[in-house]
Design a protein around this motif. Structure first.
Motif, PDB file in Angstrom:
ATOM      1  N   VAL A 140     -41.192 107.363  10.421  1.00 33.70           N
ATOM      2  CA  VAL A 140     -41.755 108.586   9.839  1.00 33.70           C
ATOM      3  C   VAL A 140     -40.636 109.470   9.296  1.00 33.70           C
ATOM      4  N   MET A 141     -39.590 109.660  10.078  1.00 33.57           N
ATOM      5  CA  MET A 141     -38.477 110.507   9.654  1.00 33.57           C
ATOM      6  C   MET A 141     -37.793 109.934   8.415  1.00 33.57           C
ATOM      7  N   HIS A 142     -37.615 108.627   8.387  1.00 34.15           N
ATOM      8  CA  HIS A 142     -36.973 107.980   7.237  1.00 34.15           C
ATOM      9  C   HIS A 142     -37.833 108.128   5.980  1.00 34.15           C
ATOM     10  N   ALA A 143     -39.122 107.896   6.113  1.00 38.83           N
ATOM     11  CA  ALA A 143     -40.028 108.015   4.960  1.00 38.83           C
ATOM     12  C   ALA A 143     -40.062 109.454   4.456  1.00 38.83           C
ATOM     13  N   PHE A 144     -40.147 110.429   5.372  1.00 38.50           N
ATOM     14  CA  PHE A 144     -40.152 111.832   4.974  1.00 38.50           C
ATOM     15  C   PHE A 144     -38.853 112.171   4.241  1.00 38.50           C
ATOM     16  N   ALA A 145     -37.735 111.741   4.765  1.00 37.71           N
ATOM     17  CA  ALA A 145     -36.432 112.040   4.160  1.00 37.71           C
ATOM     18  C   ALA A 145     -36.347 111.492   2.736  1.00 37.71           C
ATOM     19  N   GLU A 146     -36.765 110.260   2.549  1.00 37.40           N
ATOM     20  CA  GLU A 146     -36.710 109.663   1.211  1.00 37.40           C
ATOM     21  C   GLU A 146     -37.657 110.362   0.243  1.00 37.40           C
ATOM     22  N   ARG A 147     -38.841 110.682   0.704  1.00 36.96           N
ATOM     23  CA  ARG A 147     -39.818 111.353  -0.167  1.00 36.96           C
ATOM     24  C   ARG A 147     -39.360 112.762  -0.515  1.00 36.96           C
ATOM     25  N   LEU A 148     -38.749 113.438   0.442  1.00 33.81           N
ATOM     26  CA  LEU A 148     -38.229 114.781   0.201  1.00 33.81           C
ATOM     27  C   LEU A 148     -37.136 114.742  -0.862  1.00 33.81           C
ATOM     28  N   ARG A 149     -36.214 113.817  -0.720  1.00 35.25           N
ATOM     29  CA  ARG A 149     -35.120 113.697  -1.690  1.00 35.25           C
ATOM     30  C   ARG A 149     -35.666 113.385  -3.087  1.00 35.25           C
ATOM     31  N   THR A 150     -36.585 112.451  -3.167  1.00 31.49           N
ATOM     32  CA  THR A 150     -37.180 112.081  -4.457  1.00 31.49           C
ATOM     33  C   THR A 150     -37.894 113.269  -5.090  1.00 31.49           C
ATOM     34  N   ALA A 151     -38.672 113.997  -4.300  1.00 35.28           N
ATOM     35  CA  ALA A 151     -39.408 115.161  -4.823  1.00 35.28           C
ATOM     36  C   ALA A 151     -38.441 116.242  -5.295  1.00 35.28           C
ATOM     37  N   ARG A 152     -37.351 116.441  -4.564  1.00 36.21           N
ATOM     38  CA  ARG A 152     -36.358 117.441  -4.956  1.00 36.21           C
ATOM     39  C   ARG A 152     -35.763 117.109  -6.307  1.00 36.21           C
ATOM     40  N   ILE A 153     -35.370 115.870  -6.475  1.00 34.71           N
ATOM     41  CA  ILE A 153     -34.752 115.438  -7.736  1.00 34.71           C
ATOM     42  C   ILE A 153     -35.760 115.531  -8.876  1.00 34.71           C
TER      43      ILE A 153
END
Length: 90
Positions: A9-22
């Motif tokens: 869950v933490m890994h998926a959230f981190a990747e999605r957060l980074r993608t959304a930020r960019i």
């Protein structure tokens, strides 16, 4: 909570957060952290999956990035909904 599940869950959230930020136009984590009003190291912990924001901060993140919480959280809701429709059609 299962430790393996928590890491996923933490890994998926981190990747999605980074993608959304960019995708929202914040090329650097530091710039988004400043717009959000948090210390850059705190924000980087979230993008590394080492910590997670509280619900109030998550709401502010979603507003700034113009995304829904479900876009950042790996809930799996869409897959389950599609599967049940597929079974009903058969």
């Amino acid at each position: 909570m299962n430790n393996g599940f928590h890491k996923q869950v933490m890994h998926a959230f981190a990747e999605r957060l980074r993608t959304a930020r960019i995708e929202a136009g914040y090329a650097h984590a530091k710039d988004f952290a400043e717009a959000l009003g948090v210390e850059p190291p705190t924000y980087r912990y979230w993008e590394r999956g080492q910590a997670a924001p509280d619900l109030t901060t998550l709401t502010r993140i979603c507003r700034l990035l113009k995304v829904e919480p479900n876009d950042l959280l790996p809930l799996g809701r869409h897959a389950r909904a599609g599967e049940s429709r597929g079974r009903d059609a058969a």
